[in-house]
Enzyme design. Structure first.
Site, PDB file in Angstrom:
ATOM      1  N   ASP A 193       0.832  -1.197   0.000  1.00 38.12           N
ATOM      2  CA  ASP A 193       0.000   0.000   0.000  1.00 38.12           C
ATOM      3  C   ASP A 193       0.871   1.252   0.000  1.00 38.12           C
ATOM      4  OD1 ASP A 193      -2.286  -1.538   0.058  1.00 38.12           O
ATOM      5  OD2 ASP A 193      -2.420  -1.533   2.243  1.00 38.12           O
ATOM      6  N   TYR A 221       6.155  -8.752   8.471  1.00 39.64           N
ATOM      7  CA  TYR A 221       5.810  -7.337   8.584  1.00 39.64           C
ATOM      8  C   TYR A 221       5.992  -6.862  10.021  1.00 39.64           C
ATOM      9  CZ  TYR A 221       3.361  -8.002   4.112  1.00 39.64           C
ATOM     10  OH  TYR A 221       3.048  -8.293   2.816  1.00 39.64           O
ATOM     11  N   ASP A 268      -6.928   1.683   7.592  1.00 43.00           N
ATOM     12  CA  ASP A 268      -5.604   2.245   7.842  1.00 43.00           C
ATOM     13  C   ASP A 268      -5.706   3.763   7.973  1.00 43.00           C
ATOM     14  OD1 ASP A 268      -5.830   3.234   5.270  1.00 43.00           O
ATOM     15  OD2 ASP A 268      -4.436   1.805   4.381  1.00 43.00           O
ATOM     16  N   ARG A 271      -4.033  -4.940   7.285  1.00 42.60           N
ATOM     17  CA  ARG A 271      -5.066  -3.987   7.701  1.00 42.60           C
ATOM     18  C   ARG A 271      -6.279  -4.710   8.281  1.00 42.60           C
ATOM     19  NH1 ARG A 271      -7.022  -1.284   2.911  1.00 42.60           N
ATOM     20  NH2 ARG A 271      -5.966  -2.837   1.629  1.00 42.60           N
TER      21      ARG A 271
END
Length: 387
Positions: A159, A187, A201, A296
């Site tokens: 993203d 992550y 987000d 997310r």
């Protein structure tokens, strides 16, 4: 009949008809053409051809292969063809073996001086640290211009808000993108409790605010390990690049609409959480997961599981398989390395040109000095003494 055709459905039907039909006309390769060929004389169309669709082609091929002459299909024979099991190899024994598809092995170029090679970007993989606010396609477009190559692709979307590792493939290496995408991902990031956004987000708008002070770190860890690790069925967020009926989900979401999304199977092998010491509303995490996992959505669902809300405020991809963001280029570093390589090539070419010019000048001066001396004088002949 050609061996490749005999292994196909049309080929099996053709052999079946060829041995059951009593006409002496030459059989056409196409089954549809055969129907047209015998449409005028229905007595030549054997009713056993109606078995071509429901009967497995392996059994038909086995029956035809075992028949020496024209096959006579009675009701008992038809039942035996339908009920008798046959090995799959019987039907495909004549089919040619396909060669296994061999994917090119990309050459991984680490940060540092670039090698001076003629086909440097022909089959290359680059580890790139994506800047924030850039889309993954922005990085590909930038490098396409910097490297001056036609084919550039990335192995996994990030993203715009996220940073971290992107694997960029150039040239023939783009054929290996799927193998990179299938690797597990790692992550790190931060979620904020008590607030929900429409995109899950920080890029979205806050649509709901709920109390979060009752949520403890133990509650978060317990729910994360109990409900959000292992094999999961995850519903993608509306703000995603997935297509529904040919349209991107984020395009539908921007119109204010919500459509049903099918859950997808994902796997989360690690979900560690720590609460920020200065701001308890901020929770840091580290996740190891499979391809296709939406971080997310994990943050959003975790907030709901503890009786509050949450959305993602920071995300960084740390690794893809064995490749780490610590070994990645920045876009600026790669651009500077390409510029240095061009300058080095230009200096080398200039030095070669000067060397060739000096050699040509020396050769020309030597030739002019030889011409100025005139013809070579022959020495006086030596006569014997007393002559």
């Amino acid at each position: 009949m050609q061996p490749a055709l005999r292994a196909t459905w049309t080929g099996v039907a053709a052999r079946f008809y060829q041995k059951t039909c009593s006409c002496d006309q030459r059989f056409c390769v196409s089954l549809a053409s055969c129907r047209r060929l015998h449409s005028r004389s229905q007595q030549h169309w054997h009713p056993a051809m109606e078995l071509v669709r429901p009967v497995k082609k392996q059994r038909i091929a086995a029956f035809v292969a075992d028949s020496d002459g024209p096959a006579v299909l009675s009701e008992e024979t038809i039942e035996s063809v339908q009920d008798t099991p046959v090995a799959a190899s019987t039907a495909v024994e004549d089919s040619p073996k396909r060669k296994a598809k061999v994917l090119p092995v990309p050459k991984l170029i680490p940060p540092g001086p670039l090698p001076d090679e003629s086909d440097l970007w022909g089959c290359t993989a680059l580890l790139v640290d994506k800047p924030q606010t850039w889309t993954s396609f922005d990085v590909c477009g930038k490098l396409k211009g910097v490297l001056r190559v036609k084919k550039v692709g990335h192995a996994g979307t990030l993203d715009p808000m996220a940073t971290g590792l992107l694997i960029i493939c150039t040239g023939r290496a783009t054929k290996s993108i799927d193998s990179f995408q299938a690797m597990h991902k790692e992550y790190s990031g931060t979620l904020r409790l008590g607030e929900t956004t429409n995109s899950y987000d920080a890029d979205g708008d806050i649509i709901d605010t709920l109390p979060w002070q009752h949520v403890t770190l133990e509650d978060l860890q317990q729910e994360a390990h109990k409900r959000f690790t292992g094999n999961l069925q995850q519903v993608p967020p509306m703000f995603s690049a997935l297509r529904v009926k040919g349209k991107r989900l984020y395009e539908i979401a921007r119109e204010g609409k919500v459509v049903e999304r099918a859950a997808r199977s994902v796997h989360v092998s690690q979900f560690d959480l720590t609460q920020d010491q200065t701001d308890p509303q901020q929770v840091h995490f580290y996740i190891s997961c499979s391809k296709g996992t939406y971080i997310r959505s994990l943050a959003h669902d975790l907030g709901q599981a503890v009786g509050s809300a949450a959305h993602l405020v920071a995300l960084r991809r740390e690794a893809i398989g064995k490749y780490s963001v610590k070994d990645a280029w920045t876009v600026e570093q790669l651009q500077a390395a390409v510029t240095d390589l061009k300058h080095s090539k230009a200096q080398t070419s200039a030095a070669d040109l000067d060397t060739r010019h000096d050699k040509a000048t020396d050769a020309a001066s030597t030739a002019s000095s030889d011409k100025a001396q005139g013809p070579v004088q022959m020495g006086t002949a030596i006569t014997p003494d007393g002559a």
